[in-house]
Design an enzyme around this catalytic site. Sequence first.
Site, PDB file in Angstrom:
ATOM      1  N   THR A   1       0.847  -1.195   0.000  1.00 46.15           N
ATOM      2  CA  THR A   1       0.000   0.000   0.000  1.00 46.15           C
ATOM      3  C   THR A   1       0.882   1.245   0.000  1.00 46.15           C
ATOM      4  O   THR A   1       0.634   2.195  -0.747  1.00 46.15           O
ATOM      5  CB  THR A   1      -0.937  -0.013   1.229  1.00 46.15           C
ATOM      6  OG1 THR A   1      -1.802  -1.145   1.131  1.00 46.15           O
ATOM      7  CG2 THR A   1      -1.771   1.254   1.317  1.00 46.15           C
TER       8      THR A   1
ATOM      9  N   ASN B   1      -5.944  -9.456  -8.157  1.00 46.89           N
ATOM     10  CA  ASN B   1      -6.104 -10.180  -6.894  1.00 46.89           C
ATOM     11  C   ASN B   1      -7.416 -10.951  -6.796  1.00 46.89           C
ATOM     12  O   ASN B   1      -7.516 -11.905  -6.044  1.00 46.89           O
ATOM     13  CB  ASN B   1      -5.961  -9.215  -5.712  1.00 46.89           C
ATOM     14  CG  ASN B   1      -6.688  -7.899  -5.896  1.00 46.89           C
ATOM     15  OD1 ASN B   1      -6.533  -7.215  -6.911  1.00 46.89           O
ATOM     16  ND2 ASN B   1      -7.510  -7.553  -4.932  1.00 46.89           N
TER      17      ASN B   1
ATOM     18  N   ALA C   1       5.637  -8.677   1.237  1.00 46.20           N
ATOM     19  CA  ALA C   1       6.143  -9.963   1.743  1.00 46.20           C
ATOM     20  C   ALA C   1       5.028 -10.923   2.166  1.00 46.20           C
ATOM     21  O   ALA C   1       5.140 -12.134   1.963  1.00 46.20           O
ATOM     22  CB  ALA C   1       7.096  -9.722   2.913  1.00 46.20           C
TER      23      ALA C   1
ATOM     24  N   THR D   1      14.192   3.909  10.409  1.00 51.48           N
ATOM     25  CA  THR D   1      15.139   2.862  10.781  1.00 51.48           C
ATOM     26  C   THR D   1      14.728   1.532  10.153  1.00 51.48           C
ATOM     27  O   THR D   1      13.546   1.185  10.152  1.00 51.48           O
ATOM     28  CB  THR D   1      15.184   2.731  12.317  1.00 51.48           C
ATOM     29  OG1 THR D   1      15.534   4.006  12.844  1.00 51.48           O
ATOM     30  CG2 THR D   1      16.196   1.692  12.757  1.00 51.48           C
TER      31      THR D   1
ATOM     32  N   CYS E   1     -10.014  -6.212   1.641  1.00 51.82           N
ATOM     33  CA  CYS E   1     -10.211  -4.821   2.035  1.00 51.82           C
ATOM     34  C   CYS E   1     -11.648  -4.391   1.769  1.00 51.82           C
ATOM     35  O   CYS E   1     -12.096  -3.372   2.254  1.00 51.82           O
ATOM     36  CB  CYS E   1      -9.266  -3.924   1.257  1.00 51.82           C
ATOM     37  SG  CYS E   1      -7.659  -4.677   1.013  1.00 51.82           S
TER      38      CYS E   1
HETATM   39  C1  LIG Z   1      -2.619  -7.280  -0.845  1.00 54.98           C
HETATM   40  C2  LIG Z   1      -2.447  -6.383  -2.001  1.00 54.98           C
HETATM   41  C3  LIG Z   1      -1.930  -5.092  -1.842  1.00 54.98           C
HETATM   42  C4  LIG Z   1      -1.639  -4.488  -0.497  1.00 54.98           C
HETATM   43  O1  LIG Z   1      -0.518  -5.035   0.105  1.00 54.98           O
HETATM   44  P1  LIG Z   1      -0.176  -4.637   1.620  1.00 54.98           P
HETATM   45  O2  LIG Z   1       1.260  -4.996   1.764  1.00 54.98           O
HETATM   46  O3  LIG Z   1      -1.076  -5.448   2.468  1.00 54.98           O
HETATM   47  O4  LIG Z   1      -0.394  -3.175   1.758  1.00 54.98           O
HETATM   48  C5  LIG Z   1      -1.735  -4.324  -2.966  1.00 54.98           C
HETATM   49  N1  LIG Z   1      -2.018  -4.799  -4.189  1.00 54.98           N
HETATM   50  C6  LIG Z   1      -2.513  -6.027  -4.387  1.00 54.98           C
HETATM   51  C7  LIG Z   1      -2.789  -6.494  -5.759  1.00 54.98           C
HETATM   52  C8  LIG Z   1      -2.759  -6.858  -3.293  1.00 54.98           C
HETATM   53  O5  LIG Z   1      -3.268  -8.067  -3.493  1.00 54.98           O
END
Ligand SMILES: *Cc1c(COP(=O)(O)O)cnc(C)c1O
Length: 386
Positions: free
Chosen positions: A73, A154, A203, A240, A327
């Site tokens: 994000t 996603n 990650a 950091t 989300c």
């Molecule tokens: C999960 C996801 C994100 C967000 O990742 P975070 O590290 O949780 O902020 C962004 N883009 C896609 C396509 C995702 O599936």
Amino acid sequence: MQSVYLDNNATTMVDPKVKEIMQPYFCEYFGNPNSLHKFGTQTHHAIHEAISELYKGINADDNDDVIITGCATESNNWVLKGIYFDLIFNGNKKHIVTTEVEHPAVGATCSFLESLGVRITRLPINEYGNISAQQVEEAICDDTALVSIMWANNETGLIFPIHEIGQICKKKGVLFHTDAVQAIGKIPVDVQSANVDFLSFSAHKFHGPKGIGGLYIRNGVSLTPLLHGGEHMRGRRSGTLNVPYIIGMGEAMRLAVEYLDFEHVSVRGLRDYLEDELLKIKDVFVVGSRENRVPNTTLISVRGIEGEAMLWDLNKAGIGCSTGSACASEDLEANPVMVAIGADKELAHTAIRISLSRFNTKEEMDYMIAVFKKAVDRLRNISSSY
Ligand SMILES: *Cc1c(COP(=O)(O)O)cnc(C)c1O
């Protein structure tokens, strides 16, 4: 009760090997890597190793930057807001090209920029759930600052034509960002052959810890920082360094690459088996062709059954899936991708996203199939619309 996790596009389990490699960096080697004493320098080697795994994992050149961020994000916000400052607020560009089906981290940031006067073109997906490079080419104008299009979606797992889009952006001299969160660990990702200028990853979507991600920035491309402060990460991102998490993410990336063949063959095999069995149920639909989809994902619709009702029955049997983006799944909304491909209103509420990982088994698929069939029978019996 059995417990089966099939929501890996929302987050994944930390691989025990990742957890193990992180362990010493909490209480033994806890120094700030910027400190000049031995407590600080003790972590240097492991951080260097981890970051070089990130470079290898996406085939970045040594001269490119791979910057650690707090999450994808943040990476997505950074690219869009950074380019806004570089080329729109302080430049003469005014336009960004993206799609209607980006993750909210891109979609909502674009809406914010729109409120500041930026022109946003959101490309619609076609009836197959994909977009074409030609749509991108036609959308680019003289004042386009950036193209931001995800590598794999996603919700559906569909793979967008990133290599062709990269070619077009290069030809037209427009910067290209891709949110590759759903591609890493599922399909090969190569920033050089794809001609991307920015690439976001996270990650926790490839068996690393939550709350850490990264942004690839091509050599020489400027991007106003989101976080000003010290000179961390070559001045690109202050704060950091999160030592244990960086080390965990490096190991997770190494494993993601190591398991690519396994993903391609075994995870895909389980997914296809599950999908074939579920498609035997009457009036069940899967979105998008298999060839063009990441190996772990199925977006499936069961006519006559609300997605939320289905999730509830699955959850009671210990199975975790989703109706779409984690989300967005709290309210009873139609799946946005289903709406975009033109599914009728009723069908758009029936989507279930099933997403596997390398930790799933054939036994789990058989359990899922049995529970799913039972749930369809029960819910269709009490459904007024079926
Ligand atoms: C999960 C996801 C994100 C967000 O990742 P975070 O590290 O949780 O902020 C962004 N883009 C896609 C396509 C995702 O599936």
